[in-house]
Structures are given as structure tokens and as C-alpha cells.
Design an enzyme around this catalytic site. Structure first.
Site, PDB file in Angstrom:
ATOM      1  N   GLU A 135       0.876  -1.227  -0.032  1.00  0.00           N
ATOM      2  CA  GLU A 135       0.224   0.207   0.118  1.00  0.00           C
ATOM      3  C   GLU A 135       0.471   1.399   0.076  1.00  0.00           C
ATOM      4  OE1 GLU A 135      -2.931  -0.315  -0.764  1.00  0.00           O
ATOM      5  OE2 GLU A 135      -3.723  -2.515  -0.008  1.00  0.00           O
ATOM      6  N   CYS A 178      -8.079  -1.605   7.901  1.00  0.00           N
ATOM      7  CA  CYS A 178      -6.897  -1.438   7.753  1.00  0.00           C
ATOM      8  C   CYS A 178      -6.260  -0.071   7.476  1.00  0.00           C
ATOM      9  CB  CYS A 178      -6.249  -2.243   6.109  1.00  0.00           C
ATOM     10  SG  CYS A 178      -6.653  -4.695   7.187  1.00  0.00           S
ATOM     11  N   HIS A 219      -1.485  -5.823   1.718  1.00  0.00           N
ATOM     12  CA  HIS A 219      -2.452  -6.934   2.108  1.00  0.00           C
ATOM     13  C   HIS A 219      -2.316  -8.113   1.246  1.00  0.00           C
ATOM     14  CE1 HIS A 219      -5.945  -3.273   2.578  1.00  0.00           C
ATOM     15  NE2 HIS A 219      -6.066  -3.686   3.594  1.00  0.00           N
TER      16      HIS A 219
END
Ligand code: PCA
Length: 205
Positions: free
Chosen positions: A79, A142, A166
Site C-alpha cells: 500500500e 486496515c 494486503h
């Protein structure tokens, strides 16, 4: 000695298992002067940030790699950004629904990951792991945790670098979800071991 904190989440959303914690709990562990600390995080707005920032303040890790399940994704997603917004249709594990509210009132709009996102993806791909940069960690717990940890590190001027990966569903989780991608636990564990190796080699941190 350098410490790397790696976190995984409890199962949520009707699943009985969360591949993030299954993988994090099976990581290779300490090697050389690298100490790996693993931490299970509740899938709740209240509690997730405190659990991880408490560990950061106790352990002073050089890096924290947060890991979560992203059902439906096919690759390890590194991410790039955490945004200051919670907005989900489903409640967290405490039954709390957050719709369009900031993670931190009057916090910055977003924080970029402070781990080398592109190098991690390149390093994973070069050793055969399906991986991609992701530009959204969602707007559920998250992203909430990712934002909260980056905010903690930034506002306290800590040296800890922070990032989020993830991971897909495990094959057993998609047995009743035709067409949904999955990744074996073995591959996820090896991929996360590789992330740690990338971070601790070549003075990435
Ligand atoms: N994934 C969820 C929260 C916990 C997890 O493993 C998310 O992507 O927000």
C-alpha cells in the site's frame, strides 16, 4: 540489533481465519542482528491503533510492517497511501460502523507509506511473488490502522518506518466463492519473509 514489528489481524466479516495473522505467526523469525516481533491486532477501530502504537513505543522498531486480508485481490499489495477517512458498509468486530468519519479529527488528509513501496514490489516480483503497488488500503480497519500508525510516528518524530501489505484470501476461504482469487499460505509466508529480507538488506531502512 534491529527490531522489525510485523502485525496481523483477527478474522472478520464472517471469516473464521485471517491469512494475515496465519502468515505473520509463521514468519521465519530472528536472523543475524534482526529481531522479528509479531503482533495480533483486533479488527476494531477502537483498539487497533493503540495495540500497534503501544508496541512501537515499547520496542522502538526500525520498521513496522502491518499486514491485512484484502479478499478479492490476487497479489501481495503493497500500500502506498493511508487516508484520513473511515467509510465502510460493514461493522468492525466490536459491531461499530464508521461511515464517512475521519480517523484523526483535523489530521492531515493522507500519509504516504514510509517504507520503500516500489522497491518492495520490485524485490518481490524479481523472486517470483505476484505483487503490486496499491493506491488504496480501503476505508475500513486496515486503512484506519495504517493512518493511525503513520500519524503516531509523524507527530512524535519517531524513526520507525511504516508500511502495509494486503494479502489475498487463502484457497480454503474461496472454496465457496467461485472466481475469487487466492494465494497459498506457504506463498504468503515466503513473500512476507522476502519483504523483511528486502528491508534489512541494502540499507533500505
Ligand atoms: N482486513 C481488513 C481489516 C482487517 C483485515 O485483515 C481491511 O482491509 O480493512
Amino acid at each position: 540489533m534491529m527490531t522489525i514489528l510485523v502485525t496481523g489481524f483477527e478474522p472478520f466479516g464472517g471469516e473464521v481465519i485471517n491469512p494475515s495473522w496465519e502468515a505473520v505467526s509463521r514468519l521465519q523469525g530472528d536472523s543475524g542482528d534482526v529481531r522479528i516481533e509479531r503482533l495480533l491486532v483486533p479488527t476494531t477501530y477502537t483498539g487497533s491503533i493503540e495495540t500497534v502504537t503501544g508496541a512501537i513505543d515499547r520496542l522502538y522498531p526500525v520498521a513496522v510492517v502491518m499486514v491485512g486480508q484484502a479478499g478479492g485481490r490476487a497479489e501481495l499489495s503493497v500500500e502506498r497511501v493511508a487516508v484520513n477517512c473511515d467509510d465502510a458498509q460493514a461493522p468492525d468486530n466490536a459491531g461499530v460502523l464508521h461511515e464517512d468519519i475521519p480517523v484523526v479529527v483535523q489530521g492531515p488528509t493522507a500519509y504516504l507509506a514510509t517504507l520503500p513501496v516500489k522497491q518492495i514490489v520490485a524485490g518481490l516480483r524479481s523472486t517470483g511473488f505476484p505483487a503490486a503497488v496499491s493506491n488504496t488500503a480501503g476505508l475500513f480497519v486496515c486503512n484506519h490502522l495504517f493512518y493511525g500508525v503513520l500519524h503516531h510516528v509523524a507527530t512524535r518524530n519517531l524513526n520507525t518506518r511504516a508500511g502495509f501489505v494486503h494479502v489475498p484470501f487463502l484457497p480454503g476461504q474461496v472454496a465457496d466463492k467461485p472466481g475469487t482469487p487466492s494465494m497459498s499460505l506457504e506463498t504468503i509466508v515466503a513473500g512476507l519473509d522476502r519483504v523483511v529480507a528486502i528491508l534489512t538488506s541494502n540499507a533500505r531502512l
